[in-house]
Design an enzyme around this catalytic site. Structure first.
Site, PDB file in Angstrom:
ATOM      1  N   SER A 101      -7.928   6.860  37.564  1.00  0.00           N
ATOM      2  CA  SER A 101      -6.986   7.960  37.800  1.00  0.00           C
ATOM      3  C   SER A 101      -6.502   8.631  36.514  1.00  0.00           C
ATOM      4  CB  SER A 101      -5.780   7.462  38.603  1.00  0.00           C
ATOM      5  OG  SER A 101      -5.011   6.558  37.828  1.00  0.00           O
ATOM      6  N   LYS A 174       0.598   6.691  34.785  1.00  0.00           N
ATOM      7  CA  LYS A 174       0.418   8.120  35.060  1.00  0.00           C
ATOM      8  C   LYS A 174       1.056   8.898  33.907  1.00  0.00           C
ATOM      9  CE  LYS A 174      -1.156   7.184  39.272  1.00  0.00           C
ATOM     10  NZ  LYS A 174      -2.595   7.313  39.603  1.00  0.00           N
TER      11      LYS A 174
END
Length: 277
Positions: A101, A174
């Site tokens: 990701s 993230k």
């Protein structure tokens, strides 16, 4: 009239042959000198004994026999674990990247060092920083449990002191897009925060900022951050959890710290700075 007084040693002639007093005088001198010499010898022997004793004490302290290895080794291990725990608690902690990701910034299998000292010194997440945070709830599926009690105990212990990534693995990484009070929106291929377009050079090749998912405008609650992955088309991030607590935003209290570096493998070493810049 003459008076005869008792004769004293001082008045006794010395060196007169056959005179008993003269013969005894050297003997007395030898006796006194012998006692004095004996005392000097005793003092000298005592001093030497004291020096030898003290010398043995000093030698014993400086030349102390080393501890056996079966005592030294456990002590070294305990000290090493204590240092590792201190580093993990207050300085840096290593986390493993399990998914793509954040590609190509962070790759699957990378070990990243997270600066845990930053939050202790007043740091707060800012837009553009990659951060590690604890799952706020429902972002990750249940993690598998090791059925082997021995390996489970060992991995738990190593994870506790920070020698391996957290065992429960309920942490995510993230990039911060917006912070509390800001408004974030994505439309077509343009991401904007408070109406200003965000330039994202870190995006995975072939991705745009929205990756086919328009949203917003969303105002991030105070004390929260809005996060998204760099591989925007392969990241389940704030965009996909808008119905959850915080409307998809992550509480700042769940943030462990900024990612400062990729520490393993060495051929992918990278430094993002003290605060992940």
């Amino acid at each position: 009239m003459a008076v005869n007084l008792p004769e004293t040693p001082s008045e006794t002639p010395s060196g007169t042959p056959g005179d008993p007093a003269a013969q005894d005088a050297p003997t007395a001198h030898r006796g006194t000198g012998g006692r004095a010499e004996a005392r000097r010898r005793a003092r000298g022997a005592g001093g030497r004994r004291a020096v030898r004793s003290d010398g043995r004490g000093r030698a014993g302290r400086s030349g102390r026999r080393p501890r056996p290895w079966w005592i030294e080794l456990p002590m070294m291990i305990v000290v090493g674990l204590a240092v590792a725990l201190l580093i993990k608690t207050c300085l840096f902690q290593v986390f493993s990247i399990p998914s793509g990701s954040m590609e190509n910034t962070l790759r699957i299998g990378d070990r990243v060092g997270v600066n845990k000292l930053a939050p202790l010194t007043g740091w707060e997440p800012e837009a553009g920083q990659p951060v590690v945070f604890k799952d706020p709830g429902g972002w990750l599926p249940p993690q598998p449990v090791d059925s082997n009690p021995v390996t489970n105990a060992v991995s738990s212990a190593l994870s506790f002191v920070g020698l391996v990534p957290p065992k429960d693995d309920n942490y995510l990484v993230k990039r911060v897009i917006a912070t509390g009070g800001q408004t974030v929106q994505c439309d077509g291929s343009t991401l904007s925060v408070d109406g200003r377009t965000v330039v994202e050079p870190y995006l995975h090749p072939g991705d745009d900022s929205c990756a086919g998912l328009d949203f917003g405008p969303v105002k991030v609650p105070a004390g929260y951050v809005w996060v998204e992955g760099d591989h925007r088309s392969d990241s389940s991030d704030s965009r996909y959890h808008q119905r959850g607590p915080g409307g998809g935003a992550v509480p700042v209290g769940n943030v462990v710290g900024p990612v400062s570096a990729v520490v393993w493998p060495l051929n992918h070493f990278d430094w993002f700075g003290w605060t992940g810049r």
